[in-house]
Design a protein around this motif. Structure first.
Motif, PDB file in Angstrom:
ATOM      1  N   PRO A 177      31.859  28.134  38.877  1.00 33.85           N
ATOM      2  CA  PRO A 177      31.900  29.282  39.789  1.00 33.85           C
ATOM      3  C   PRO A 177      32.944  30.302  39.353  1.00 33.85           C
ATOM      4  CG  PRO A 177      33.122  27.456  40.724  1.00 33.85           C
ATOM      5  CD  PRO A 177      32.505  26.939  39.449  1.00 33.85           C
ATOM      6  N   PRO A 178      32.867  31.522  39.890  1.00 34.55           N
ATOM      7  CA  PRO A 178      33.903  32.520  39.575  1.00 34.55           C
ATOM      8  C   PRO A 178      35.276  32.037  40.028  1.00 34.55           C
ATOM      9  CG  PRO A 178      32.016  33.527  40.680  1.00 34.55           C
ATOM     10  CD  PRO A 178      31.824  32.052  40.787  1.00 34.55           C
ATOM     11  N   HIS A 179      36.305  32.506  39.350  1.00 42.82           N
ATOM     12  CA  HIS A 179      37.661  32.147  39.755  1.00 42.82           C
ATOM     13  C   HIS A 179      37.944  32.776  41.122  1.00 42.82           C
ATOM     14  CE1 HIS A 179      41.415  30.279  38.583  1.00 42.82           C
ATOM     15  NE2 HIS A 179      42.068  31.312  39.093  1.00 42.82           N
ATOM     16  N   PRO A 180      38.632  32.056  42.015  1.00 48.28           N
ATOM     17  CA  PRO A 180      38.839  32.582  43.376  1.00 48.28           C
ATOM     18  C   PRO A 180      39.705  33.834  43.448  1.00 48.28           C
ATOM     19  CG  PRO A 180      40.076  30.542  43.023  1.00 48.28           C
ATOM     20  CD  PRO A 180      39.154  30.688  41.864  1.00 48.28           C
ATOM     21  N   ASP A 181      40.538  34.065  42.458  1.00 47.67           N
ATOM     22  CA  ASP A 181      41.401  35.247  42.449  1.00 47.67           C
ATOM     23  C   ASP A 181      41.059  36.135  41.261  1.00 47.67           C
ATOM     24  OD1 ASP A 181      43.022  34.531  44.709  1.00 47.67           O
ATOM     25  OD2 ASP A 181      43.971  33.017  43.436  1.00 47.67           O
ATOM     26  N   PRO A 182      41.330  37.433  41.378  1.00 46.77           N
ATOM     27  CA  PRO A 182      41.079  38.330  40.236  1.00 46.77           C
ATOM     28  C   PRO A 182      41.988  37.980  39.061  1.00 46.77           C
ATOM     29  CG  PRO A 182      41.426  39.566  42.283  1.00 46.77           C
ATOM     30  CD  PRO A 182      41.814  38.157  42.561  1.00 46.77           C
ATOM     31  N   ILE A 183      41.421  37.940  37.872  1.00 46.14           N
ATOM     32  CA  ILE A 183      42.170  37.657  36.647  1.00 46.14           C
ATOM     33  C   ILE A 183      41.966  38.823  35.686  1.00 46.14           C
ATOM     34  CG2 ILE A 183      42.493  36.072  34.714  1.00 46.14           C
ATOM     35  CD1 ILE A 183      43.246  34.851  37.368  1.00 46.14           C
ATOM     36  N   VAL A 184      43.055  39.274  35.078  1.00 45.26           N
ATOM     37  CA  VAL A 184      42.961  40.406  34.156  1.00 45.26           C
ATOM     38  C   VAL A 184      43.569  40.031  32.813  1.00 45.26           C
ATOM     39  CG1 VAL A 184      43.037  42.117  36.004  1.00 45.26           C
ATOM     40  CG2 VAL A 184      45.176  41.376  34.938  1.00 45.26           C
ATOM     41  N   GLU A 185      43.240  40.816  31.802  1.00 44.46           N
ATOM     42  CA  GLU A 185      43.862  40.702  30.492  1.00 44.46           C
ATOM     43  C   GLU A 185      44.099  42.109  29.963  1.00 44.46           C
ATOM     44  OE1 GLU A 185      41.408  38.921  27.506  1.00 44.46           O
ATOM     45  OE2 GLU A 185      39.646  40.097  28.050  1.00 44.46           O
ATOM     46  N   THR A 186      44.943  42.219  28.975  1.00 41.17           N
ATOM     47  CA  THR A 186      45.212  43.538  28.417  1.00 41.17           C
ATOM     48  C   THR A 186      43.972  44.064  27.700  1.00 41.17           C
ATOM     49  OG1 THR A 186      46.045  42.603  26.353  1.00 41.17           O
ATOM     50  CG2 THR A 186      47.657  43.000  28.107  1.00 41.17           C
ATOM     51  N   SER A 187      43.863  45.371  27.655  1.00 40.91           N
ATOM     52  CA  SER A 187      42.705  45.986  27.007  1.00 40.91           C
ATOM     53  C   SER A 187      42.624  45.615  25.531  1.00 40.91           C
ATOM     54  CB  SER A 187      42.778  47.508  27.157  1.00 40.91           C
ATOM     55  OG  SER A 187      42.754  47.875  28.520  1.00 40.91           O
ATOM     56  N   SER A 188      43.779  45.465  24.885  1.00 44.30           N
ATOM     57  CA  SER A 188      43.771  45.099  23.464  1.00 44.30           C
ATOM     58  C   SER A 188      43.230  43.691  23.262  1.00 44.30           C
ATOM     59  CB  SER A 188      45.179  45.218  22.878  1.00 44.30           C
ATOM     60  OG  SER A 188      46.096  44.423  23.610  1.00 44.30           O
ATOM     61  N   LEU A 189      43.584  42.765  24.160  1.00 42.60           N
ATOM     62  CA  LEU A 189      43.062  41.405  24.047  1.00 42.60           C
ATOM     63  C   LEU A 189      41.565  41.356  24.331  1.00 42.60           C
ATOM     64  CD1 LEU A 189      45.769  39.069  25.646  1.00 42.60           C
ATOM     65  CD2 LEU A 189      45.013  39.119  23.274  1.00 42.60           C
ATOM     66  N   SER A 190      41.108  42.191  25.241  1.00 38.87           N
ATOM     67  CA  SER A 190      39.689  42.173  25.594  1.00 38.87           C
ATOM     68  C   SER A 190      38.806  42.609  24.431  1.00 38.87           C
ATOM     69  CB  SER A 190      39.436  43.074  26.807  1.00 38.87           C
ATOM     70  OG  SER A 190      39.645  44.436  26.477  1.00 38.87           O
ATOM     71  N   ALA A 191      39.403  43.272  23.448  1.00 39.89           N
ATOM     72  CA  ALA A 191      38.637  43.714  22.278  1.00 39.89           C
ATOM     73  C   ALA A 191      38.462  42.600  21.249  1.00 39.89           C
ATOM     74  CB  ALA A 191      39.331  44.909  21.630  1.00 39.89           C
ATOM     75  N   VAL A 192      39.150  41.468  21.450  1.00 42.97           N
ATOM     76  CA  VAL A 192      39.076  40.341  20.509  1.00 42.97           C
ATOM     77  C   VAL A 192      38.096  39.308  21.054  1.00 42.97           C
ATOM     78  CG1 VAL A 192      40.367  38.531  19.334  1.00 42.97           C
ATOM     79  CG2 VAL A 192      41.460  40.731  19.818  1.00 42.97           C
ATOM     80  N   GLN A 193      37.094  38.983  20.281  1.00 45.62           N
ATOM     81  CA  GLN A 193      36.095  38.010  20.704  1.00 45.62           C
ATOM     82  C   GLN A 193      36.615  36.582  20.513  1.00 45.62           C
ATOM     83  OE1 GLN A 193      32.870  38.301  22.109  1.00 45.62           O
ATOM     84  NE2 GLN A 193      33.749  40.321  22.523  1.00 45.62           N
ATOM     85  N   PRO A 194      36.429  35.710  21.503  1.00 44.16           N
ATOM     86  CA  PRO A 194      36.844  34.308  21.342  1.00 44.16           C
ATOM     87  C   PRO A 194      35.907  33.578  20.386  1.00 44.16           C
ATOM     88  CG  PRO A 194      35.669  34.588  23.404  1.00 44.16           C
ATOM     89  CD  PRO A 194      35.828  35.965  22.818  1.00 44.16           C
TER      90      PRO A 194
END
Length: 236
Positions: free
Chosen positions: A31-48
């Protein structure tokens, strides 16, 4: 012409300009995480990396929803990493760098439960305070892993943990960093005790909670490494 000016957060810039909502991009379990989780925009550009590990407890996680999709992602990537070895032949580790409130304790409990279901029924959980043993117990119970005992090392005698008198055959040994460098008046050390309990074929988890407490293994000039830092390295 409209001139756009980049603003720092300190100058009134909106958090949305530097952070983005985080969701697992390559896993759809949980399920979705119960709280909002964010990451930096630079990290979001890196694919896991591609997830290749399939948890033994996958069906259980989907049915009982004991972990969120974010926590399951960590269980998958950590388990996947633990299958690998680094060049010197030792098993690779995994660093959980989630911020406060994400539920790292529950994630660790999920990893212990996954390893338990793979036959690895011994784990060491090292943290900063003995009272946190109760949090570990709660997280395992919430995972449905009440069958896994949590043993507080500071409450146990300085003898063989798996002896008939003590009787700790499996489960989680919960220790503090200070206990790693402790010894009895007769010279018996907790470190030797833990190594003996794990045994030569140990392949379970060693969890270093709040691992910054093991800092200064490689000290600055004219300083010595800390005993705690050396103990954390030695037990690995």
């Amino acid at each position: 012409m409209v001139k756009e000016v980049e603003q720092d957060e300190a100058d009134g810039g909106m958090p949305g300009e530097t952070f983005t909502d985080y969701r697992p991009s390559k896993l759809s379990i949980g399920p979705p995480h119960p709280d909002p989780i964010v990451e930096t925009s630079s990290l979001s550009a890196v694919q896991p990396p591609e997830p290749t590990y399939v948890p033994k407890i996958k069906d259980e996680l989907e049915y009982f929803k004991t972990l969120s999709c974010l926590q399951i992602e960590t269980v998958v990537y950590a388990s996947q990493r633990h299958l690998q070895h680094i060049p010197d032949g030792t098993r690779a580790g995994f660093f959980i760098g989630d911020g406060a409130g994400v539920g790292k304790g529950r994630t660790v409990a999920g990893l212990i439960w996954e390893n338990w279901n793979n036959g690895r029924k011994k784990a060491l959980w090292i943290s900063i305070g003995s009272d946190l043993k109760f949090d570990a117990r709660r997280d395992l119970d919430d995972m449905g892993a009440s069958c896994i005992d949590v043993h507080a090392l500071n409450k146990l005698p300085y003898t063989k943990l798996d002896s008939e008198t003590v009787g700790v055959r499996d489960g989680v040994i919960f220790s503090t960093y200070s206990s790693l460098i402790a010894s009895s008046s007769k010279g018996r050390s907790r470190m030797q005790q833990l190594v003996q309990w794990c045994g030569p074929g140990f392949d379970g988890l060693i969890i270093f909670d709040e691992c910054h407490k093991a800092k200064n293994l490689v000290p600055e000039k004219n300083m010595k490494p800390t005993k705690t830092g050396k103990a954390v390295l030695d037990i690995q």
